[in-house]
Design a protein around this motif. Structure first.
Motif, mmCIF file in Angstrom:
data_model
loop_
_atom_site.group_PDB
_atom_site.id
_atom_site.type_symbol
_atom_site.label_atom_id
_atom_site.label_comp_id
_atom_site.label_asym_id
_atom_site.label_seq_id
_atom_site.Cartn_x
_atom_site.Cartn_y
_atom_site.Cartn_z
ATOM 1 N N LEU A 48 21.398 60.795 -3.429
ATOM 2 C CA LEU A 48 20.203 60.230 -4.054
ATOM 3 C C LEU A 48 19.397 59.425 -3.036
ATOM 4 O O LEU A 48 18.179 59.538 -2.942
ATOM 5 C CB LEU A 48 20.577 59.352 -5.246
ATOM 6 C CG LEU A 48 19.435 58.621 -5.949
ATOM 7 C CD1 LEU A 48 18.482 59.620 -6.600
ATOM 8 C CD2 LEU A 48 19.984 57.658 -6.985
ATOM 9 N N SER A 49 20.096 58.637 -2.252
ATOM 10 C CA SER A 49 19.438 57.815 -1.246
ATOM 11 C C SER A 49 18.767 58.678 -0.180
ATOM 12 O O SER A 49 17.625 58.426 0.197
ATOM 13 C CB SER A 49 20.459 56.878 -0.599
ATOM 14 O OG SER A 49 19.859 56.136 0.413
ATOM 15 N N LEU A 50 19.474 59.707 0.285
ATOM 16 C CA LEU A 50 18.916 60.571 1.323
ATOM 17 C C LEU A 50 17.724 61.365 0.798
ATOM 18 O O LEU A 50 16.725 61.535 1.492
ATOM 19 C CB LEU A 50 19.976 61.542 1.844
ATOM 20 C CG LEU A 50 21.060 60.936 2.717
ATOM 21 C CD1 LEU A 50 22.135 61.961 3.019
ATOM 22 C CD2 LEU A 50 20.482 60.400 4.010
ATOM 23 N N LEU A 51 17.815 61.858 -0.424
ATOM 24 C CA LEU A 51 16.753 62.689 -0.973
ATOM 25 C C LEU A 51 15.506 61.903 -1.354
ATOM 26 O O LEU A 51 14.394 62.397 -1.209
ATOM 27 C CB LEU A 51 17.259 63.454 -2.200
ATOM 28 C CG LEU A 51 18.288 64.541 -1.916
ATOM 29 C CD1 LEU A 51 18.864 65.069 -3.221
ATOM 30 C CD2 LEU A 51 17.673 65.669 -1.112
ATOM 31 N N THR A 52 15.693 60.681 -1.862
ATOM 32 C CA THR A 52 14.552 59.947 -2.396
ATOM 33 C C THR A 52 14.168 58.721 -1.587
ATOM 34 O O THR A 52 13.139 58.116 -1.852
ATOM 35 C CB THR A 52 14.836 59.487 -3.845
ATOM 36 O OG1 THR A 52 15.920 58.544 -3.829
ATOM 37 C CG2 THR A 52 15.167 60.665 -4.731
ATOM 38 N N GLY A 53 15.002 58.314 -0.653
ATOM 39 C CA GLY A 53 14.721 57.113 0.115
ATOM 40 C C GLY A 53 15.049 55.835 -0.647
ATOM 41 O O GLY A 53 14.679 54.748 -0.218
#
Length: 190
Positions: A48-53
């Motif tokens: 989630l962090s990698l995909l959405t920042g």
């Protein structure tokens, strides 16, 4: 009877099943379930962090009192920002409470791959818009009559790559299903 003989000598697994959500009493099963589910949660949070920042902080405490953390950029920075009400984004770091150096390296490699894929897709979108091909269809449905030789060669190469990718995915799904279905005969001879 034939089904029993067919599976003779093979180890049967329980497979993936829906379980009743209730407290697990067996301590060994409880520990294994906690470890697997914690790893799954942290993996999803990282994705989630990698995909959405998004900046993420997660804490999990085992039944034995051990605390596990995951955070991006790191759990302390996200919690500090939340507690102080500071709206400034934290400076990116690569630390997280339970990540190893290999985890961080793997996440960074995945991030690079995602960024490269994003750049490639953006470039393709620009090309589609520039050539007036944004008619809502798929790229492989383009009219080939107006293409030059170089464009046709690139188009053919892209179709071959798509076919290889689809063949691999079909094989993976057939293997995962344990299917005895033979591989598809080539539909396209490119």
């Amino acid at each position: 009877m034939a089904a029993v003989e067919k599976n003779k000598g093979k180890r049967e697994s329980k497979g993936r099943r829906k379980i009743e959500i209730k407290k697990i009493e067996n301590m060994n099963r409880l520990q294994v379930t906690f470890s697997k589910r914690r790893a799954g949660l942290f993996k999803k949070a990282g994705e989630l962090s990698l995909l959405t920042g998004a900046e993420i902080a997660m804490f999990a405490q085992s039944s034995h009192g051990r605390v596990f953390t995951f955070g991006h950029p790191n759990a302390d920075a996200v919690v500090e920002r939340y507690l102080t009400g500071d709206v400034q984004k934290t400076k990116p770091t690569t630390g997280c409470g339970s990540c190893t150096g290999e985890d961080v390296k793997r996440h960074l490699e995945e991030l690079e791959k995602l960024e490269a894929e994003k750049a490639r897709l953006e470039e393709m979108n620009k090309e589609v818009v520039a050539k007036g091909m944004s008619n809502g269809g798929f790229w492989w449905e383009r009219d080939v009559n107006g293409m030059g030789l170089e464009e046709l060669e690139q188009f053919m190469k892209a179709l071959k790559e798509l076919k290889i990718s689809v063949d691999k995915k079909v094989d993976e799904k057939a293997m995962a299903r344990g299917s005895s279905i033979p591989p598809f005969l080539p539909l396209l001879q490119l």
